[in-house]
Design an enzyme around this catalytic site. Structure first.
Site, PDB file in Angstrom:
ATOM      1  CB  CYS A   1      14.289  20.316   1.361  1.00 38.47           C
ATOM      2  SG  CYS A   1      13.558  19.939   2.989  1.00 38.47           S
TER       3      CYS A   1
ATOM      4  CB  ALA B  95      -1.540   6.744  -5.478  1.00 35.43           C
TER       5      ALA B  95
ATOM      6  CB  CYS C 133       9.099  21.442   0.958  1.00 32.79           C
ATOM      7  SG  CYS C 133      10.568  21.518   1.015  1.00 32.79           S
TER       8      CYS C 133
ATOM      9  CB  CYS D  43      11.140  19.479   8.668  1.00 35.14           C
ATOM     10  SG  CYS D  43      10.963  18.481   7.341  1.00 35.14           S
TER      11      CYS D  43
ATOM     12  CB  THR E 210      -0.935   0.132   1.288  1.00 25.68           C
ATOM     13  OG1 THR E 210      -1.872  -1.280   1.016  1.00 25.68           O
ATOM     14  CG2 THR E 210      -1.823   1.084   1.540  1.00 25.68           C
TER      15      THR E 210
ATOM     16  CG  HIS F 131      -6.770   1.355 -12.178  1.00 23.29           C
ATOM     17  ND1 HIS F 131      -6.040   2.098 -13.085  1.00 23.29           N
ATOM     18  CD2 HIS F 131      -5.761   1.045 -11.248  1.00 23.29           C
ATOM     19  CE1 HIS F 131      -4.701   1.853 -13.078  1.00 23.29           C
ATOM     20  NE2 HIS F 131      -4.607   1.288 -11.645  1.00 23.29           N
TER      21      HIS F 131
HETATM   22  C1  LIG Z   1       3.844  -0.865  -8.447  1.00 23.03           C
HETATM   23  C2  LIG Z   1       2.367  -0.951  -7.919  1.00 23.03           C
HETATM   24  C3  LIG Z   1       1.445  -0.242  -8.602  1.00 23.03           C
HETATM   25  C4  LIG Z   1       0.268  -0.247  -8.150  1.00 23.03           C
HETATM   26  N1  LIG Z   1      -0.745   0.546  -8.865  1.00 23.03           N
HETATM   27  C5  LIG Z   1      -2.107   0.485  -8.325  1.00 23.03           C
HETATM   28  C6  LIG Z   1      -3.048   1.465  -8.715  1.00 23.03           C
HETATM   29  O1  LIG Z   1      -2.614   2.493  -9.404  1.00 23.03           O
HETATM   30  N2  LIG Z   1      -4.337   1.290  -8.229  1.00 23.03           N
HETATM   31  C7  LIG Z   1      -4.813   0.408  -7.627  1.00 23.03           C
HETATM   32  O2  LIG Z   1      -5.860   0.270  -7.418  1.00 23.03           O
HETATM   33  N3  LIG Z   1      -3.810  -0.448  -7.180  1.00 23.03           N
HETATM   34  C8  LIG Z   1      -2.423  -0.544  -7.484  1.00 23.03           C
HETATM   35  N4  LIG Z   1      -1.545  -1.408  -6.888  1.00 23.03           N
HETATM   36  C9  LIG Z   1      -2.053  -2.443  -6.259  1.00 23.03           C
HETATM   37  C10 LIG Z   1      -2.214  -2.194  -4.696  1.00 23.03           C
HETATM   38  O3  LIG Z   1      -1.122  -1.167  -4.249  1.00 23.03           O
HETATM   39  C11 LIG Z   1      -2.458  -3.175  -3.776  1.00 23.03           C
HETATM   40  O4  LIG Z   1      -3.416  -3.891  -4.616  1.00 23.03           O
HETATM   41  C12 LIG Z   1      -2.895  -2.848  -2.514  1.00 23.03           C
HETATM   42  O5  LIG Z   1      -2.152  -2.015  -1.898  1.00 23.03           O
HETATM   43  C13 LIG Z   1      -2.726  -4.230  -1.545  1.00 23.03           C
HETATM   44  O6  LIG Z   1      -3.072  -3.891  -0.478  1.00 23.03           O
HETATM   45  P1  LIG Z   1      -2.911  -5.068   0.665  1.00 23.03           P
HETATM   46  O7  LIG Z   1      -3.535  -4.423   1.755  1.00 23.03           O
HETATM   47  O8  LIG Z   1      -3.438  -6.489   0.194  1.00 23.03           O
HETATM   48  O9  LIG Z   1      -1.333  -5.389   0.949  1.00 23.03           O
HETATM   49  P2  LIG Z   1      -0.333  -4.777   1.950  1.00 23.03           P
HETATM   50  O10 LIG Z   1      -0.504  -3.214   1.697  1.00 23.03           O
HETATM   51  O11 LIG Z   1       0.920  -5.082   1.514  1.00 23.03           O
HETATM   52  O12 LIG Z   1      -1.042  -4.941   3.373  1.00 23.03           O
HETATM   53  C14 LIG Z   1      -0.454  -6.462   3.865  1.00 23.03           C
HETATM   54  C15 LIG Z   1       0.010  -6.115   5.165  1.00 23.03           C
HETATM   55  O13 LIG Z   1       0.310  -7.291   5.719  1.00 23.03           O
HETATM   56  C16 LIG Z   1       1.285  -7.299   6.627  1.00 23.03           C
HETATM   57  N5  LIG Z   1       1.721  -8.571   6.762  1.00 23.03           N
HETATM   58  C17 LIG Z   1       2.231  -9.521   5.951  1.00 23.03           C
HETATM   59  N6  LIG Z   1       2.627 -10.798   6.759  1.00 23.03           N
HETATM   60  C18 LIG Z   1       2.165 -10.644   8.007  1.00 23.03           C
HETATM   61  C19 LIG Z   1       2.325 -11.485   8.880  1.00 23.03           C
HETATM   62  N7  LIG Z   1       2.530 -12.692   9.022  1.00 23.03           N
HETATM   63  N8  LIG Z   1       1.941 -10.895  10.324  1.00 23.03           N
HETATM   64  C20 LIG Z   1       1.414  -9.753  10.517  1.00 23.03           C
HETATM   65  N9  LIG Z   1       1.234  -8.867   9.339  1.00 23.03           N
HETATM   66  C21 LIG Z   1       1.583  -9.368   8.244  1.00 23.03           C
HETATM   67  C22 LIG Z   1       2.348  -6.657   5.883  1.00 23.03           C
HETATM   68  O14 LIG Z   1       3.060  -6.024   6.724  1.00 23.03           O
HETATM   69  C23 LIG Z   1       1.376  -5.517   5.275  1.00 23.03           C
HETATM   70  O15 LIG Z   1       1.297  -4.180   5.707  1.00 23.03           O
HETATM   71  C24 LIG Z   1      -0.323  -1.257  -7.255  1.00 23.03           C
HETATM   72  C25 LIG Z   1       0.608  -2.254  -6.701  1.00 23.03           C
HETATM   73  C26 LIG Z   1       1.929  -1.972  -6.923  1.00 23.03           C
HETATM   74  C27 LIG Z   1       2.961  -2.748  -6.289  1.00 23.03           C
END
Ligand SMILES: Cc1cc2nc3c(=O)[nH]c(=O)nc-3n(C[C@H](O)[C@H](O)[C@H](O)COP(=O)(O)OP(=O)(O)OC[C@H]3O[C@@H](n4cnc5c(N)ncnc54)[C@H](O)[C@@H]3O)c2cc1C
Ligand SMILES: Cc1cc2nc3c(=O)[nH]c(=O)nc-3n(C[C@H](O)[C@H](O)[C@H](O)COP(=O)(O)OP(=O)(O)OC[C@H]3O[C@@H](n4cnc5c(N)ncnc54)[C@H](O)[C@@H]3O)c2cc1C
Lengths: 479, 405
Positions: free
Chosen positions: A439, A45, A406, A444, A40, A48
């Site tokens: 910066c 960001a 900034c 800061c 995340t 879509h």
């Molecule tokens: C380069 C890139 C571009 C993207 N662009 C877009 C976009 O423009 N629009 C869009 O809609 N989506 C986009 N995405 C997809 C989007 O970012 C993800 O789908 C979303 O952030 C996933 O969120 P999540 O909560 O599943 O994962 P995460 O944010 O990874 O959350 C999972 C959490 O679980 C925790 N965790 C893992 N294992 C454990 C454990 N054993 N114990 C406790 N905690 C644990 C991790 O620390 C993490 O904080 C993009 C992704 C990437 C990488």
């Protein structure tokens, strides 16, 4: 009834908040020191519109619905979104043909108001775009946000509504009775639970394996980015995509919420043992540079603020893997959240609470009386009227002490961020945007370190950037 | 609130400008966003300040203190606002000031902008690798060590052999932090010879010339920095990589004039990246004067003080009804990287600052009808020369050239 959500990314955070609407005890367990720091934290960001997910895919099912939900969500949780709209650009006939396919696909996916614009229309709205453009698919519902802020806002609101948050705690195993999970074992304690929801991002396959549940194997697909100074934020107004390929949506040019310009990402598949590899590379950054110039020919790279990388949790199916386990009856997966996982997240959260838990798992959830849907963001003093700001400073002088020049962040905002849970430099940064500007904290950071030291009643040597061993300063020069 | 002169920033330039204006009986407000006046001087506890201006060697804080005393002598005329950030400057000559006491608008007849420079941050260098803690700009490291009394690490590598980088190498060493080297991408040191000797040689700190950082490693605290040799175009040469196991990287890779607040209000010079000024300190906007590192990055505080005084003087004359034209453009020619000021008005002789493009043993400076020979020139050392106005008459453009001899 106790539900444990594993992972406080945008998906887990929104699920946790959604569950707080009901009379259940919700635990959110996150291994990082703060929320929203996994996938995340580093992505494009973009909200879509939803035209590029194959018809019938799970992605398509949740994307445009999630997109639409963001309007209400951003109002309730007081985080910023901008409906910038997006263009997919075509530079030849072959690409133009793809636009038409995307238009049809989008309509089938329920994406509203798609249209194809000719060169003149595109250039009149986006004069910096490469004039060789032929056609563009315009999606007015596309937008941008601050992804980590969605997670932060959701968690803050959930905490108001009874959430129990466990940071810096990693799920390492499960305690089972028969097939059912009865305890979530972390590196710190065991949590008794009735239901487990796996939203562990890149590591969700490993968590599911520990639980003995179904999973799809995940490998990281790296995306490298270049962020440019705010001065350039208005060089494009909408999200500019190239025509997509099989593999990815391509390297984009887009404004950021706070007025910068973001370029990227690359798409590099890494083996599954490199889920922590957030390094940037020369080749990656160079390919971003080369590619974006085709979309927007005049980009001033002397205004680079930083480069960074994010990792998509990619699976062979290239689709989200969501739903209740057939093997472990009280285990639910929300994994393989590649793009558009951010966009889809609110819809996924609602689906898991309403359909998976209540209908499929026949858990009777009663709505909680007194659920407060609204959360207020940290007040941004520089955005107030002069009179309002004057009044605020009379009450609280630190609202008139500018710390981050900034991004115009005052001491009052930093103190508020700490009050709301920031314990690290990055915690302050992601909540306030201080140190995020041109910066990069040169003015800061040392002041913020002192504010953290004072508010947390600790010593600066104990304060970290982002993880337990990321210390910032050592002992004193002189006692 | 109203004032004759608003001075933005109370570093060396702003303090000098405020005093110059107060000497001319004007009402002055000087706003400084830090808790005390002095600017960057307060964190430069080494000596080497004031040799030209006071003809004695002072530390930065001592130098600042002398001007602070003078400010207090003009207490009736000069209102010093500390902890007060100027957030915006508007076309109608009002400014928005923000402080813990109040947020308010101030109307000024003239503004002297003296906001100094900022450092180039790590992120802008696009160095590949991880993003751990332990990477500091020299200014931040200096502030943490000298003002906040904090060690920045245990084992450090320094990038950039300008005076600031070398001074920090010595400072860290003196405080028990091991400095494993200073990396410089140019084939010669970026700072003064005296600093090469006093800060590096005397402490056995190796200087790696024609080298650059190609990667940083460590996902939490910095663990390793990879350095490689570079070719003439500063491209790293594969196979020349050397690895340093350090927990701290200090970057001293250049200052950038702070100009953002004046975006759209004044013209900038593309070489100095600062506010384009005449020799009167006036910008392209007649009521905005500027001085110090926000116009061009100066080597010595003595120069900054002089320029501050000049801007204060002409700003005052402007308040008293005099009008100046910007004058004729001054343009860098052969072997000249940049010049300051950017325009010349013949109200006075010209004090010209310039930097050469490359090291030269001997060169002939030509400006209008003026010529002078210089020896041992290096880009990092500013050339300062006073040119009588007779030598510059009847020119519609002043080209500054350095002919190698
Ligand atoms: C380069 C890139 C571009 C993207 N662009 C877009 C976009 O423009 N629009 C869009 O809609 N989506 C986009 N995405 C997809 C989007 O970012 C993800 O789908 C979303 O952030 C996933 O969120 P999540 O909560 O599943 O994962 P995460 O944010 O990874 O959350 C999972 C959490 O679980 C925790 N965790 C893992 N294992 C454990 C454990 N054993 N114990 C406790 N905690 C644990 C991790 O620390 C993490 O904080 C993009 C992704 C990437 C990488
Ligand atoms: C590390 C280092 C070592 C040096 N060593 C030497 C040396 O040995 N000898 C020597 O002669 N010179 C040395 N110099 C150079 C000299 O110190 C500087 O050139 C000079 O002090 C710069 O003065 P200034 O007034 O232009 O800028 P600054 O000192 O940067 O002052 C600008 C001031 O403006 C304030 N400001 C900016 N924006 C605003 C705003 N919007 N509102 C309110 N206030 C604002 C800032 O807080 C700051 O105090 C050194 C410089 C550095 C950085």
């Amino acid at each position: 009834m106790r539900v444990a959500v594993i992972g406080a990314g945008v998906v887990g955070s929104l699920i946790a908040r959604e569950l707080c609407k009901y009379d259940v005890e919700v635990l959110l367990i996150e291994k990082n020191l703060d929320v929203g720091w996994g996938v995340t934290k580093a992505n494009s960001a973009i909200l879509h519109a939803g035209y590029d997910d194959p018809v019938g895919s799970v992605r398509a099912r949740f994307c445009s619905v999630g997109n639409a939900m963001y309007t209400e969500l951003s109002r309730e949780l007081d985080f910023e979104i901008k409906r910038t709209g997006s263009y997919v650009l075509a530079f030849n006939d072959e690409e133009t043909a793809v636009l038409h396919k995307l238009l049809v696909q989008g309509e089938k996916n329920g994406v509203p108001n798609l249209s194809i614009h000719d060169r003149e229309t595109i250039l009149s709205r986006e004069p910096r775009i490469n004039p060789e453009v032929k056609m563009g698919l315009w999606a007015p519902t596309a937008g941008i946000t601050e992804p980590w802020m969605v997670a932060i806002a959701a968690v803050e609101n959930a905490l108001e509504n009874g959430l129990k948050l466990f940071l810096n705690e990693e799920v390492v195993d499960f305690e089972k009775q028969g097939n059912r999970i009865v305890g979530v074992i972390t590196n710190k304690q065991v949590h008794r639970v009735d239901v487990v929801i796996n939203a562990a991002g890149l590591f969700a396959d490993e968590v599911a394996k520990l639980a003995g549940a179904e999973y799809v194997p995940l490998h990281p697909r790296k995306g490298q980015y270049i962020l440019l100074d705010k001065k350039l934020g208005n060089s494009v107004r909408s999200v500019i995509f190239p025509t997509p390929t099989e593999k990815s949506k391509g390297i984009l040019v887009l404004p950021t919420i706070d007025g910068g310009l973001l370029l990227g990402p690359t798409a590099e598949d890494l083996p599954s043992d490199r889920k922590n590899d957030l390094t940037t590379t020369n080749e990656g950054i160079q390919s971003v540079k080369d590619f974006v110039l085709k979309l927007v020919p005049e980009i001033d790279f002397s205004l680079v603020v930083k480069t960074f990388a994010g990792l998509r949790p990619e699976s062979p199916q290239k689709d989200f893997f969501i739903g209740k386990s057939e093997i472990v009856p009280n285990f639910v997966n929300a994994m393989a959240m590649r793009s558009p996982g951010l966009t889809a997240a609110p819809a996924i959260a609602k689906y898991i609470a309403e359909e998976v838990l209540q209908q499929q798992m026949r858990i009777n959830l009663t709505t909680k009386k007194g659920f407060k849907p609204e959360r207020k963001g940290i007040r941004k003093y520089a955005e107030l009227s002069l009179e309002e700001w004057q009044r605020a400073v009379k009450e609280n002088p630190s609202a008139g002490r500018m710390i981050c020049f900034c991004n115009e962040v005052t001491e009052a905002e930093i103190v508020e961020a700490i009050r709301r849970g920031a314990r690290t430099l990055d915690g302050v940064k992601f909540r306030t945007r201080a140190m995020f500007g041109r910066c990069q904290g040169d003015f800061c950071m040392s002041k913020i370190l002192k504010i953290l030291e004072r508010e947390l009643k600790t010593d600066a040597s104990q304060i970290v950037l982002k993880s337990p061993n990321s210390w910032v300063v050592d002992g004193k020069v002189r006692e | 609130m109203k004032t004759d002169v608003l001075v933005i920033g109370a570093g060396a330039a702003g303090m000098a400008a405020a005093i110059a204006a107060a000497k001319r009986n004007l009402k002055v407000v000087i706003a400084e966003r830090d808790e005390i006046t002095g600017g960057i001087l307060n964190q430069c506890i080494h000596n080497g300040f004031g040799l030209h201006y006071f003809r004695e060697e002072l530390t930065g804080p001592e130098y600042a203190e002398r001007f602070r005393e003078q400010l207090s002598r003009y207490a009736g005329a000069i209102d010093v606002l500390n902890d007060c950030h100027v957030l915006r400057l508007n076309r109608d000559r009002t400014a928005l000031l923000v402080s813990p006491k109040n947020v308010f608008e101030l109307e000024a007849k003239v503004v002297v902008y003296a906001a100094g420079a900022r450092e180039r941050p790590f992120g802008s260098l696009m160095i590949p690798g991880d993003r751990p803690s332990g990477i500091f700009t020299a200014g931040v490291a200096q502030r943490l060590m000298n003002i906040d009394n904090r060690k920045v690490g245990r084992k450090a590598l320094i990038v950039g052999s300008g005076d600031i980088g070398m001074i920090m190498a010595r400072r860290l060493t003196l405080e028990g932090i091991e400095v494993v080297g200073v990396v410089e991408r140019l084939p010669y040191p970026g700072g003064l010879l005296r600093n090469v000797i006093q800060c590096l040689k005397d402490f056995n700190i190796p200087l790696y010339l024609s080298s650059t950082v190609v990667e940083v490693k460590g996902s939490e605290r910095l663990e390793e920095v990879v350095v490689a040799s570079v070719d003439e175009q500063f491209r790293p040469i594969p196979g020349t990589e050397k690895s340093f196991k350090v927990d701290t990287l200090v970057l001293s890779v250049g200052l950038i004039p702070q100009v953002e607040m004046l975006n759209g209000l004044v013209t900038l010079d593309k070489r100095t990246r600062g506010i384009a000024c005449s020799n009167t300190g006036q910008s392209s906007n007649e009521w905005i004067f500027a001085a110090g590192n926000c116009t061009a990055v100066f080597d010595l505080v003595d120069y900054v003080t002089k320029e501050g005084e000049r801007a204060g003087e002409y700003a005052s004359r402007y308040v008293n009804g005099e009008r100046f034209s910007l004058g004729v453009p001054i343009v860098p020619g052969e072997n000249v990287m940049l010049t300051f000021p950017n325009y010349y008005n013949d109200v006075d002789d010209l004090t010209l600052y310039l930097r050469c493009k490359k090291p030269m043993e001997k060169a002939l400076l030509k400006v209008g009808g003026f010529e002078k020979t210089f020896e041992d020139l290096i880009p990092s050392e500013m050339i300062v020369v006073k040119i009588p106005k007779q030598k510059l008459s009847n020119l519609d453009r002043i080209e500054v050239k350095l002919e190698e001899v």
